[in-house]
Scaffold this motif. Structure first.
Motif, mmCIF file in Angstrom:
data_model
loop_
_atom_site.group_PDB
_atom_site.id
_atom_site.type_symbol
_atom_site.label_atom_id
_atom_site.label_comp_id
_atom_site.label_asym_id
_atom_site.label_seq_id
_atom_site.Cartn_x
_atom_site.Cartn_y
_atom_site.Cartn_z
ATOM 1 N N ILE A 278 16.771 49.983 42.735
ATOM 2 C CA ILE A 278 15.684 49.710 43.681
ATOM 3 C C ILE A 278 15.979 48.449 44.514
ATOM 4 O O ILE A 278 15.099 47.862 45.117
ATOM 5 N N HIS A 279 17.257 48.032 44.501
ATOM 6 C CA HIS A 279 17.762 46.965 45.366
ATOM 7 C C HIS A 279 17.120 45.607 45.095
ATOM 8 O O HIS A 279 16.848 44.844 46.027
ATOM 9 N N LEU A 280 16.894 45.304 43.821
ATOM 10 C CA LEU A 280 16.312 44.011 43.468
ATOM 11 C C LEU A 280 17.266 43.217 42.583
ATOM 12 O O LEU A 280 17.797 43.751 41.604
ATOM 13 N N PRO A 281 17.488 41.943 42.914
ATOM 14 C CA PRO A 281 18.323 41.109 42.050
ATOM 15 C C PRO A 281 17.542 40.662 40.823
ATOM 16 O O PRO A 281 16.377 40.260 40.930
ATOM 17 N N VAL A 282 18.142 40.766 39.667
ATOM 18 C CA VAL A 282 17.549 40.222 38.439
ATOM 19 C C VAL A 282 18.571 39.341 37.759
ATOM 20 O O VAL A 282 19.762 39.399 38.066
ATOM 21 N N SER A 283 18.098 38.544 36.844
ATOM 22 C CA SER A 283 18.998 37.689 36.082
ATOM 23 C C SER A 283 19.516 38.450 34.867
ATOM 24 O O SER A 283 18.752 38.763 33.957
ATOM 25 N N THR A 284 20.814 38.728 34.858
ATOM 26 C CA THR A 284 21.388 39.402 33.691
ATOM 27 C C THR A 284 21.247 38.524 32.454
ATOM 28 O O THR A 284 21.052 39.027 31.347
ATOM 29 N N THR A 285 21.324 37.214 32.638
ATOM 30 C CA THR A 285 21.138 36.284 31.517
ATOM 31 C C THR A 285 19.765 36.452 30.890
ATOM 32 O O THR A 285 19.634 36.585 29.673
ATOM 33 N N HIS A 286 18.737 36.431 31.712
ATOM 34 C CA HIS A 286 17.366 36.562 31.227
ATOM 35 C C HIS A 286 17.151 37.907 30.552
ATOM 36 O O HIS A 286 16.545 37.992 29.485
ATOM 37 N N VAL A 287 17.643 38.960 31.213
ATOM 38 C CA VAL A 287 17.411 40.306 30.706
ATOM 39 C C VAL A 287 18.078 40.506 29.347
ATOM 40 O O VAL A 287 17.464 41.015 28.400
#
Length: 338
Positions: A278-287
């Motif tokens: 859905i073209h959203l940046p997330v933090s892989t660290t947080h996830v």
């Protein structure tokens, strides 16, 4: 024009350096569980992650476009009267993000490259043109993704581990651990692929911003050489590895067994890839860290080392404002010279 070209080249160089650092800074998150359970030797895990990160990085561009245009409008950063402003803003943001990433890597803190980059872009842009320069619709959408994704990952980890407990409740513990240790090879590969689909996009987006701000590009399309260069930088960075962060994520949040690692990998990979689609940046660290906490909570709440978790969460909270402030200061200094 010569100065704009020089600054743009500097931005490209520092963006690739950011991607390289992001590779060894965040790789640890993708392979921490498989290394801590000895499903994979560290060297093999790192090389596999490097390859899968590269494949993921060249596959998608949606997140790159979001970074390039949703935080600030790159076409509005520079004006005919002040053609250098946009390029200097982006350079300041990169210097701030790189500084924070190196500092947190040095101390073994699994901080977020996404938070520091987005905070830095916003901080430098505000220092240059005030709060009106922010694209509030896109910026708030990105903030919501960054804030909600850890909670979604926590729930996903809890549900995945609960499902595994039901499915394998009557299975021999030794055979289950052996099977999940093998499964972790595949889940770590999936995790690394999804990391590439989201995290490598951020450097692509900032290079695209720089090309637009410098008048070298007139659309937000990500050029082929940008995709390839960022994918290579991410892959090379990944091959270096981040063993300090592996130690924190892989053991200091909870004691991880193969079943826990597989559950956490699948849960976090699902959340990251969903955000990419859905073209959203997330933090892989947080996830990833949140998924591990969710898995630990499903097994035994007291088994999660909440003291370490609190320190990680505190770092998450302070990263964006500190990065914004650092970027604003760096922009102010650079502005004296340009």
């Amino acid at each position: 024009m010569d100065i704009i070209l020089i600054i743009t080249l500097l931005v490209v160089a520092f963006a690739l350096l950011f991607d390289f650092i992001n590779g060894f800074h965040d790789t640890a998150n993708a392979i921490a569980t498989s290394v801590s359970t000895r499903a994979l030797p560290p060297r093999v895990a790192v090389l596999m992650a490097a390859f899968m990160n590269f494949i993921g990085a060249i596959t998608f561009v949606g997140v790159a476009k979001a970074i390039a245009s949703d935080i600030v409008d790159p076409f509005a950063l520079s004006t005919p009267e002040a053609p250098l402003i946009g390029s200097v803003v982006i350079l300041a943001a990169l210097l701030s993000a790189i500084t924070w990433n190196l500092a947190t890597w040095y101390f073994g803190i699994p901080s977020s490259s996404s938070h520091t980059l987005i905070g830095s872009i916003a901080g430098a842009a505000i220092a240059a043109a005030g709060f009106d320069i922010l694209n509030y619709t896109g910026f708030i959408k990105i903030l919501e993704a960054l804030l909600l994704s850890p909670f979604i990952a926590l729930a996903a980890g809890f549900l995945m581990m609960s499902l595994f407990k039901i499915i394998f409740k009557n299975t021999n513990l030794y055979k289950t651990n052996k099977g999940f240790r093998t499964m972790q090879i595949f889940t770590a590969a999936i995790q690394s692929f999804t990391h590439g689909t989201n995290d490598a996009q951020k450097a692509m987006g900032i290079i695209t911003m720089a090309l637009i701000a410098g008048g070298l590009q007139h659309t937000d399309d990500v050029q082929g050489w940008v995709r390839l260069a960022c994918a290579v930088a991410m892959g090379l960075g990944t091959s270096i590895g981040g063993y300090k962060i592996i130690k924190t994520v892989g053991g200091k949040i909870m004691k991880i067994r193969p079943v826990n690692g597989a559950a956490a990998d699948l849960a976090s990979a699902t959340v990251i890839f969903g955000a990419t689609l859905i073209h959203l940046p997330v933090s892989t660290t947080h996830v990833i860290s949140s998924a591990i906490m969710g898995v630990g909570s499903a097994q035994r709440v007291k088994g999660v080392k909440w003291g370490t978790a609190r320190k990680i969460v505190l770092t998450w909270i302070i990263t964006m404002p500190i990065s914004a402030l650092m970027a604003a200061i760096i922009y102010t200094i650079l502005n004296l010279f340009f």
